[in-house]
Design a protein around this motif. Structure first.
Motif, PDB file in Angstrom:
ATOM      1  N   ASP A 191       0.817  -1.224   0.000  1.00  0.00           N
ATOM      2  CA  ASP A 191       0.000   0.000   0.000  1.00  0.00           C
ATOM      3  C   ASP A 191       0.843   1.263   0.000  1.00  0.00           C
ATOM      4  N   ALA A 192       2.067   1.157   0.490  1.00  0.00           N
ATOM      5  CA  ALA A 192       2.947   2.336   0.515  1.00  0.00           C
ATOM      6  C   ALA A 192       4.395   1.884   0.595  1.00  0.00           C
ATOM      7  N   ALA A 193       5.299   2.717   0.055  1.00  0.00           N
ATOM      8  CA  ALA A 193       6.743   2.457   0.177  1.00  0.00           C
ATOM      9  C   ALA A 193       7.412   3.770   0.555  1.00  0.00           C
ATOM     10  N   LEU A 194       8.220   3.730   1.603  1.00  0.00           N
ATOM     11  CA  LEU A 194       8.882   4.935   2.110  1.00  0.00           C
ATOM     12  C   LEU A 194      10.396   4.711   2.116  1.00  0.00           C
ATOM     13  N   ALA A 195      11.154   5.769   1.853  1.00  0.00           N
ATOM     14  CA  ALA A 195      12.617   5.694   1.930  1.00  0.00           C
ATOM     15  C   ALA A 195      13.102   6.927   2.685  1.00  0.00           C
ATOM     16  N   GLN A 196      13.651   6.700   3.869  1.00  0.00           N
ATOM     17  CA  GLN A 196      14.104   7.817   4.707  1.00  0.00           C
ATOM     18  C   GLN A 196      15.623   7.921   4.649  1.00  0.00           C
ATOM     19  N   LEU A 197      16.128   9.052   4.166  1.00  0.00           N
ATOM     20  CA  LEU A 197      17.569   9.355   4.118  1.00  0.00           C
ATOM     21  C   LEU A 197      18.326   8.350   3.244  1.00  0.00           C
ATOM     22  N   VAL A 198      17.715   7.953   2.147  1.00  0.00           N
ATOM     23  CA  VAL A 198      18.286   6.913   1.290  1.00  0.00           C
ATOM     24  C   VAL A 198      18.532   7.409  -0.135  1.00  0.00           C
ATOM     25  N   LEU A 199      17.615   8.222  -0.630  1.00  0.00           N
ATOM     26  CA  LEU A 199      17.603   8.530  -2.063  1.00  0.00           C
ATOM     27  C   LEU A 199      18.927   9.110  -2.564  1.00  0.00           C
ATOM     28  N   HIS A 200      19.603   9.903  -1.736  1.00  0.00           N
ATOM     29  CA  HIS A 200      20.850  10.524  -2.184  1.00  0.00           C
ATOM     30  C   HIS A 200      21.984   9.514  -2.338  1.00  0.00           C
ATOM     31  N   VAL A 213       4.123   6.586  -2.552  1.00  0.00           N
ATOM     32  CA  VAL A 213       5.584   6.437  -2.559  1.00  0.00           C
ATOM     33  C   VAL A 213       6.141   7.732  -1.981  1.00  0.00           C
ATOM     34  N   ALA A 214       7.005   7.614  -0.965  1.00  0.00           N
ATOM     35  CA  ALA A 214       7.531   8.831  -0.324  1.00  0.00           C
ATOM     36  C   ALA A 214       9.010   8.667  -0.012  1.00  0.00           C
ATOM     37  N   ALA A 215       9.721   9.797  -0.082  1.00  0.00           N
ATOM     38  CA  ALA A 215      11.155   9.784   0.240  1.00  0.00           C
ATOM     39  C   ALA A 215      11.496  11.052   0.990  1.00  0.00           C
ATOM     40  N   SER A 216      12.445  10.944   1.908  1.00  0.00           N
ATOM     41  CA  SER A 216      12.961  12.143   2.567  1.00  0.00           C
ATOM     42  C   SER A 216      14.481  12.097   2.512  1.00  0.00           C
ATOM     43  N   SER A 217      15.080  13.273   2.327  1.00  0.00           N
ATOM     44  CA  SER A 217      16.542  13.379   2.253  1.00  0.00           C
ATOM     45  C   SER A 217      16.951  14.702   2.850  1.00  0.00           C
ATOM     46  N   TRP A 218      18.175  14.775   3.365  1.00  0.00           N
ATOM     47  CA  TRP A 218      18.611  16.036   3.964  1.00  0.00           C
ATOM     48  C   TRP A 218      18.594  17.180   2.969  1.00  0.00           C
ATOM     49  N   ASN A 219      18.120  18.327   3.455  1.00  0.00           N
ATOM     50  CA  ASN A 219      18.320  19.602   2.757  1.00  0.00           C
ATOM     51  C   ASN A 219      19.745  19.998   3.127  1.00  0.00           C
ATOM     52  N   PHE A 220      20.688  19.642   2.280  1.00  0.00           N
ATOM     53  CA  PHE A 220      22.100  19.715   2.660  1.00  0.00           C
ATOM     54  C   PHE A 220      22.531  21.092   3.180  1.00  0.00           C
ATOM     55  N   PRO A 221      22.118  22.204   2.524  1.00  0.00           N
ATOM     56  CA  PRO A 221      22.525  23.510   3.066  1.00  0.00           C
ATOM     57  C   PRO A 221      22.040  23.721   4.502  1.00  0.00           C
ATOM     58  N   ARG A 222      20.989  23.024   4.910  1.00  0.00           N
ATOM     59  CA  ARG A 222      20.485  23.196   6.277  1.00  0.00           C
ATOM     60  C   ARG A 222      20.671  21.922   7.110  1.00  0.00           C
ATOM     61  N   GLU A 255      32.237  17.192  -4.633  1.00  0.00           N
ATOM     62  CA  GLU A 255      30.791  17.318  -4.440  1.00  0.00           C
ATOM     63  C   GLU A 255      30.314  16.243  -3.485  1.00  0.00           C
ATOM     64  N   THR A 256      29.298  16.579  -2.710  1.00  0.00           N
ATOM     65  CA  THR A 256      28.682  15.560  -1.872  1.00  0.00           C
ATOM     66  C   THR A 256      27.564  14.920  -2.674  1.00  0.00           C
ATOM     67  N   GLN A 257      27.076  13.795  -2.174  1.00  0.00           N
ATOM     68  CA  GLN A 257      25.956  13.137  -2.860  1.00  0.00           C
ATOM     69  C   GLN A 257      24.628  13.769  -2.471  1.00  0.00           C
ATOM     70  N   TYR A 258      24.642  14.624  -1.462  1.00  0.00           N
ATOM     71  CA  TYR A 258      23.370  15.102  -0.906  1.00  0.00           C
ATOM     72  C   TYR A 258      22.660  16.080  -1.839  1.00  0.00           C
ATOM     73  N   PHE A 259      21.331  16.171  -1.673  1.00  0.00           N
ATOM     74  CA  PHE A 259      20.549  17.103  -2.481  1.00  0.00           C
ATOM     75  C   PHE A 259      20.810  18.529  -2.010  1.00  0.00           C
ATOM     76  N   ALA A 289      15.200  18.078   6.746  1.00  0.00           N
ATOM     77  CA  ALA A 289      15.052  17.167   5.604  1.00  0.00           C
ATOM     78  C   ALA A 289      13.945  17.710   4.719  1.00  0.00           C
ATOM     79  N   TRP A 290      14.038  17.372   3.459  1.00  0.00           N
ATOM     80  CA  TRP A 290      12.918  17.603   2.562  1.00  0.00           C
ATOM     81  C   TRP A 290      12.228  16.272   2.370  1.00  0.00           C
ATOM     82  N   ALA A 291      10.923  16.310   2.251  1.00  0.00           N
ATOM     83  CA  ALA A 291      10.196  15.074   1.964  1.00  0.00           C
ATOM     84  C   ALA A 291       9.372  15.277   0.701  1.00  0.00           C
TER      85      ALA A 291
END
Ligand SMILES: C[S@@+](CC[C@H](N)C(=O)[O-])C[C@H]1O[C@@H](n2cnc3c(N)ncnc32)[C@H](O)[C@@H]1O
Length: 252
Positions: free
Chosen positions: A96-105, A127-136, A157-161, A243-245
Motif C-alpha cells: 500500500d505504501a513504500a517509504l525511503a528515509q535518508l536513502v535517495l541521495h 511512494v515517499a522519500a525524505s533526504s537532507w536539505n544539505f545547506p540546512r 561534491e557531496t551526494q546530498y541534495f 530534511a525535505w520530503a
C-alpha cells in the motif's frame, strides 16, 4: 560501502536525527494502515515507527547493508530482506505504501529507485522519500566544507541534495501523481563537543568513511576547525537539521 557498519554505530551517529524524523515523515506519507515497505531501512528506526502504526506483520523492509541485522532484531515480526531499492523482491502492486528515509541521495539514479518503489505499490498507493536539505544540515555540511578547505583529496561534491527540485524531479520523472513536498525539521542535542566528534570516528556514512581514511594531522585539523565553527562550545551542543520530503501516488 560507507554503511558497512553495525546498526549500533549507525544509531550513535545518525540515530537521534532519524528517530525524530521518522514519525514526521510517516505522518507526511499518511501511513496509518495497510502493508508498508521501508526501503533502505538501515538499523530499522523508521521500520519500528511503521510497525507502531500498522503492526509488525504488515511491515516489510529492505537494505543491502549489514545494519539489516539490527532492523531484524528491532522489528522481529517484519518481513526484512537484503535487497537494493533498484530491485525490490516483491511482485507488482502488492504493497500500500513504500517509504525511503535518508536513502535517495545514495542511489546512482534516484528516479530508478522511486520507479521501482512505485512498481511494488498498488495503484493509488503512496511512494515517499525524505533526504537532507544539505545547506540546512550543518552536521554534515560543516564537515564537508572543512574537508574541502583542508584536504586536497576531498571529493568536490557531496551526494546530498542541494535543492528541493533535485528531490522533486525524480519523483515526477518516476511517473508519480499528486506530488507534494514539505520540509521536516529535527534537532539533536549532544552533551559535549567530544560526544559529537566521537560519532564521526565511528566511520559511518560518507563523512565517517572519508574521515577514517585520513592521516591523524588531517583529522585533527578538521576536528579543530569544526569545533571553532561551532563557537568553541564548553557544554552541550544543539545541532538542527532539515530534511525535505516528497510524496506521490502511483497512477490509477
Ligand atoms: C542514512 S542511512 C538511512 C537508514 C534509515 N532509513 C534511517 O532513516 O535511519 C542510508 C541507508 O541507505 C542504504 N542504501 C544505500 N544504497 C542503497 C540502495 N541502493 N538501496 C537501498 N538502500 C540503500 C544504506 O545501506 C543505509 O542503510
Amino acid at each position: 560501502m560507507s554503511f558497512d557498519v553495525s546498526g549500533s554505530d549507525y544509531d550513535r551517529f545518525m540515530g537521534p536525527y532519524a528517530r525524530e524524523l521518522a514519525p514526521a515523515f510517516a505522518d507526511f506519507a499518511g501511513v496509518s494502515e495497510g502493508r508498508v515497505l521501508d526501503v533502505g531501512c538501515g538499523s530499522g528506526i523508521l521500520t519500528e515507527e511503521l510497525a507502531r502504526r500498522v503492526g509488525e506483520e504488515n511491515v516489510a523492509a529492505v537494505d543491502p547493508s549489514p545494519m539489516l541485522e539490527t532492523c531484524r532484531a528491532r522489528v522481529p515480526g517484519a518481513d526484512v530482506r537484503t535487497a537494493a531499492a533498484e530491485d525490490l523482491p516483491w511482485p507488482d502492486g502488492t504493497l500500500d505504501a513504500a517509504l525511503a528515509q535518508l536513502v535517495l541521495h545514495f542511489l546512482d539514479d534516484p528516479q530508478v529507485g522511486l520507479a521501482e518503489m512505485g512498481r511494488v505499490v498498488r495503484p493509488g498507493g503512496v511512494v515517499a522519500a525524505s533526504s537532507w536539505n544539505f545547506p540546512r544540515m550543518p552536521l554534515l555540511r560543516t564537515f564537508w566544507e572543512l574537508a574541502r578547505e583542508l584536504v586536497p583529496t576531498a571529493p568536490g561534491e557531496t551526494q546530498y541534495f542541494e535543492t528541493l527540485e533535485e528531490l522533486e524531479a525524480p519523483a515526477r520523472d518516476a511517473g508519480l501523481d499528486e506530488i507534494e513536498t514539505a520540509p521536516l525539521d529535527v534537532t539533536r542535542r549532544y552533551e559535549s563537543f567530544a560526544e559529537l566528534w566521537s560519532t564521526f570516528e565511528l566511520g559511518v556514512g560518507p563523512a565517517g568513511e572519508f574521515y577514517g581514511s585520513l592521516p591523524p594531522e588531517s583529522r585533527s585539523a578538521i576536528r579543530d576547525g569544526y569545533r571553532e565553527r561551532l563557537g568553541d562550545p564548553e557544554g552541550a551542543v544543539e545541532v538542527p537539521g532539515q530534511a525535505w520530503a516528497v510524496r506521490g501516488r502511483v497512477p490509477t
